[in-house]
Enzyme design. Structure first.
Site, short mmCIF file in Angstrom:
data_model
loop_
_atom_site.label_atom_id
_atom_site.label_comp_id
_atom_site.label_asym_id
_atom_site.label_seq_id
_atom_site.Cartn_x
_atom_site.Cartn_y
_atom_site.Cartn_z
N ASP A 221 -28.10 46.77 -21.22
CA ASP A 221 -29.15 46.29 -21.09
C ASP A 221 -30.13 46.94 -22.10
OD1 ASP A 221 -31.36 44.62 -20.17
OD2 ASP A 221 -30.39 44.66 -17.95
N PHE A 245 -27.69 41.62 -25.55
CA PHE A 245 -26.39 40.60 -25.69
C PHE A 245 -26.38 39.50 -26.57
CE2 PHE A 245 -28.76 39.52 -21.52
CZ PHE A 245 -29.35 38.76 -22.02
N HIS A 263 -28.75 31.47 -16.65
CA HIS A 263 -29.63 30.34 -16.27
C HIS A 263 -31.02 30.80 -16.72
CE1 HIS A 263 -31.64 32.60 -12.25
NE2 HIS A 263 -31.30 33.23 -13.34
#
Length: 355
Positions: A221, A245, A263
């Protein structure tokens, strides 16, 4: 300067049309829906001043509570009365207040699931302003958050410590037991390496390792997110890696996890994330996606699913997706058709392989 305001043209009404007058309960229901924003703020205000946690199990006086909470006694009473009319708390004519099933959900100390942080999050200034610009989304197809807050959601949160803290508490409390539920349906062989892409503070990775004592995991992350978590201390099978990412994903994993990631993004960005995962994966490696899966027919969807679909649009320009939507994205990025490992009302766990 005169501002011109346009309104839809009045529809023509045929004198001979047989139109029944709306029933009183339909009118009342629509009025409640229109005024839903007021109820949201009422619940959030009660949580903000600490009312749910302050009410004793056997009842309390609102006057004494106002002194303890250091708030205006008259307004606290009016707020509590209004909430009770919506089934939240029980308030007596003499000013006594006690919990009911609904109000207990708003306590931070509840033994079961707490909706306290959800109530606070949905009424936060940045979120509130964004939903106020839903019309901007409808007209342009773009997200609202950047339009009204002058920066994207994650940049805004990084610069707003109080709202960021509420957001993280909301994320942590959103679906009690969700990490265990996800880990329970994953099969990880001894020695396999799990890459949790966008893994946040590592809660899911830890749950997976607890159930698979011979596996290893990497939480991947942004630096700001990694530094805010507990890190990998105390667990030699868990490591962390900083990065985005959108740039790359760590190679060498056997299982890659995207939990509540796709999402947040429109299709082109979601596909970019998937392609970066595929570049890092050997053929046959598994990709696990955790997200809501919508039904094709709206009447078969939970209404909350469709509200959250718009929430993704308003905040990020993202969307909730059907299984066909996921299959299309996965195929374009080099994956097999998805297999549903688990389907729950709050989320589904789907798996695909790198081909």
């Amino acid at each position: 300067m005169t501002v011109q305001t346009s309104f839809p043209e009045e529809p023509s009404v045929r004198e001979d049309a047989e139109v029944e007058a709306p029933a009183a309960d339909s009118i009342r229901r629509m009025q409640e829906l229109i005024r839903g924003m007021a109820v949201t703020q009422m619940i959030a205000a009660a949580c903000e001043v600490g009312l749910p946690d302050a009410v004793a199990g056997d009842g309390t006086s609102l006057t004494s509570l106002s002194e303890r909470l250091k708030v205006d006694a008259d307004v606290l009473t009016r707020l509590a009365r209004a909430l009770s009319s919506h089934g939240i708390f029980e308030v007596e004519a003499d000013g006594g207040i006690r919990h009911n099933e609904a109000s207990r959900l708003l306590r931070t100390t509840t033994a079961g699931p707490s909706l306290h942080w959800a109530a606070r999050f949905w009424a936060m200034p940045g979120i509130w302003r964004s939903w106020g610009a839903l019309g901007h989304c409808v007209v342009t197809g773009e997200e609202a958050f950047s339009h009204v807050n002058d920066q994207d959601f994650f940049s805004y949160m990084n610069g707003s410590p109080e709202e960021e803290a509420l957001y993280q508490r909301y994320m942590a409390s959103g679906y009690p037991g969700r990490y265990a539920a996800i880990a329970d349906v994953l099969t990880v062989a001894p020695g396999e390496r799990v890459i949790d892409v966008g893994g946040g503070t590592g809660s899911l990775a830890r749950a997976i390792l607890e159930r698979n004592p011979d596996a290893h995991a990497v939480v991947y992350d942004q630096a700001s997110v990694i530094s805010a978590g507990p890190g990998a201390s105390g667990n030699d099978r868990l490591s962390t890696q900083e990065g985005s990412f959108f740039d790359e994903v760590p190679p060498g994993g056997d299982v890659y996890v995207l939990s509540w990631i796709l999402h947040d993004w429109p299709d082109e960005k979601a596909e970019s994330i998937l392609r970066n995962c595929r570049k890092a994966m050997d053929a046959g490696a598994r990709l696990v996606v955790v997200d809501r899966v919508l039904q094709e027919a709206p009447q078969e969807c939970d209404p909350l699913d469709l509200v959250l679909d718009l929430q993704m649009l308003v905040l990020h320009g993202g969307r909730e997706r059907t299984l066909d939507d996921f299959e299309r994205l996965l195929k374009a990025a080099g994956f097999s058709a998805p297999q549903v490992l688990s389907a729950r009302p709050e989320f589904s766990v789907i798996q695909a392989r790198a081909v």
